[in-house]
Structures are given as C-alpha cells and as structure tokens.
Design a protein around this motif. Structure first.
Motif, PDB file in Angstrom:
ATOM      1  N   ARG A   3      65.273 118.242  47.823  1.00 32.05           N
ATOM      2  CA  ARG A   3      64.680 119.173  46.852  1.00 32.05           C
ATOM      3  C   ARG A   3      65.754 119.756  45.939  1.00 32.05           C
ATOM      4  N   ILE A   4      66.871 120.100  46.524  1.00 28.68           N
ATOM      5  CA  ILE A   4      67.962 120.685  45.743  1.00 28.68           C
ATOM      6  C   ILE A   4      68.518 119.658  44.762  1.00 28.68           C
ATOM      7  N   LYS A  20      68.443 119.696  40.560  1.00 23.36           N
ATOM      8  CA  LYS A  20      69.654 119.563  39.751  1.00 23.36           C
ATOM      9  C   LYS A  20      69.629 118.320  38.863  1.00 23.36           C
ATOM     10  N   VAL A  46      70.970 127.669  50.929  1.00 22.46           N
ATOM     11  CA  VAL A  46      70.323 126.999  49.791  1.00 22.46           C
ATOM     12  C   VAL A  46      71.096 127.264  48.504  1.00 22.46           C
ATOM     13  N   GLN A  47      71.516 128.489  48.289  1.00 21.21           N
ATOM     14  CA  GLN A  47      72.279 128.793  47.076  1.00 21.21           C
ATOM     15  C   GLN A  47      73.598 128.027  47.039  1.00 21.21           C
ATOM     16  N   GLU A  91      74.189 125.117  48.441  1.00 19.55           N
ATOM     17  CA  GLU A  91      73.845 123.722  48.162  1.00 19.55           C
ATOM     18  C   GLU A  91      73.501 123.532  46.682  1.00 19.55           C
ATOM     19  N   LEU A  92      72.850 124.515  46.097  1.00 16.56           N
ATOM     20  CA  LEU A  92      72.497 124.425  44.674  1.00 16.56           C
ATOM     21  C   LEU A  92      73.731 124.399  43.772  1.00 16.56           C
TER      22      LEU A  92
END
Length: 175
Positions: free
Chosen positions: A71-72, A76, A106-107, A109-110
């Motif tokens: 999803r990440i 992107k 999550v942040q 990984e983003l």
C-alpha cells in the motif's frame, strides 16, 4: 526490508482489512464469487480465521507487513508524498485504533523510497500476490498514467493472470 517483528502493520491494517483481502484472493484464484459461509472453517485462508499456531500467527503478521508495504509503495507510485499526506495517513491510522508505534512505522515506511522489485520478491505465493495487488489498487486512485503503469508492472511482476486482475478490479469497483 519488509521485517516488522512488532506487528505494527497488522495493527495498522486491522483484522477486517486482512479478512477482506484474504477472501478476495481466495475468490479470485478459485474463480468463484462466493463467501466463506459454505466452507469448512479449516478451508478458510489465514486472515479469515484465527491462526491455529504460533507459526500461522507469525505468517499473518508477515502478510500484514507485506500488504502494508504494498500500500505504501503504491501510494508513492506518483512520486509525491508530502507532509499533508503523511498527516492525513497518520490521522486515518489513529482513527482505526493504531497506536503511536504503528503510526510511526507507517510514516517511516512512507519516507523511504519505493522498491517494486523488492516487494515482488517478498511475495511468497499467488494468494499473497492477489492480496498485494488488491491492497496496492486500494492505495492509489489509479487515475494517472504513472499509477496505472505501476499497477501493470506490479501485476506482471507477480505473474497475475489478466482475468485475476480484472476480477480484483471488478470486486473493488475500480475501472
């Protein structure tokens, strides 16, 4: 690259999302549009049933991690994730009950560069491939050539048949 021993991705995704992806994968691979109601509990894929062992629990966490990374990466795909998007994503995660560690995971990984080849290599089987593709489709608007190209490259890299990809799109209501 895809390790998440704390299970932050599973918590951030939630059991409902993993169950939806598990059912979608099962139906896409079987060619059936049926739910689990007529199946024996032991025939249900992991994600639609509780793990039966510590190994299955670990597998479920690894699958959730893989889906989150998918999803990440998809988010992107257009090359743009700004501070506002990071804040919105964190807010949505908190609304679903994610804790600070999960949001921070999550942040982080983003902020990393996406890597489609590593993602594809990490997918262990066709069921996971369908889940990764479906999660990626849900994470994008699929309304730009860049996003559509990303999804096409992902489907090809995962060796998903066109009929399976079409089934996922129909099931999720995405053209």
């Amino acid at each position: 690259v895809l390790g998440n021993p704390g299970g932050a991705a599973k918590g951030a995704l939630g059991a409902g999302a993993m169950a939806l992806l598990a059912m979608l994968a099962k139906n896409a691979l079987s060619g059936k549009d049926v739910g689990p109601s007529r199946q024996a509990l032991t025939d249900l894929p992991l994600g639609l049933r509780e793990p039966a062992s510590p190994i299955e629990e670990k597998e479920l966490h690894a699958r959730a991690d893989l889906v989150m990374v998918a999803r990440i990466n998809a988010a992107k795909a257009d090359g743009v994730i700004d501070q506002n998007e990071l804040g919105r994503i964190a807010g949505r995660l908190e609304e679903t009950g994610a804790d600070r560690d999960q949001v921070a995971y999550v942040q982080a990984e983003l902020r990393k560069p996406g890597n489609l080849l590593d993602l594809i290599k990490a997918v262990p089987n066709q069921e996971a491939a369908v889940q990764v593709y479906a999660a990626s489709l849900l994470a994008t608007e699929a309304d730009t050539p860049v996003e559509r190209d990303y999804l096409n490259r992902l489907a090809q890299g995962l060796d998903l048949p066109q009929q399976t990809v079409a089934y996922v799109h129909r099931s999720l209501g995405v053209a």
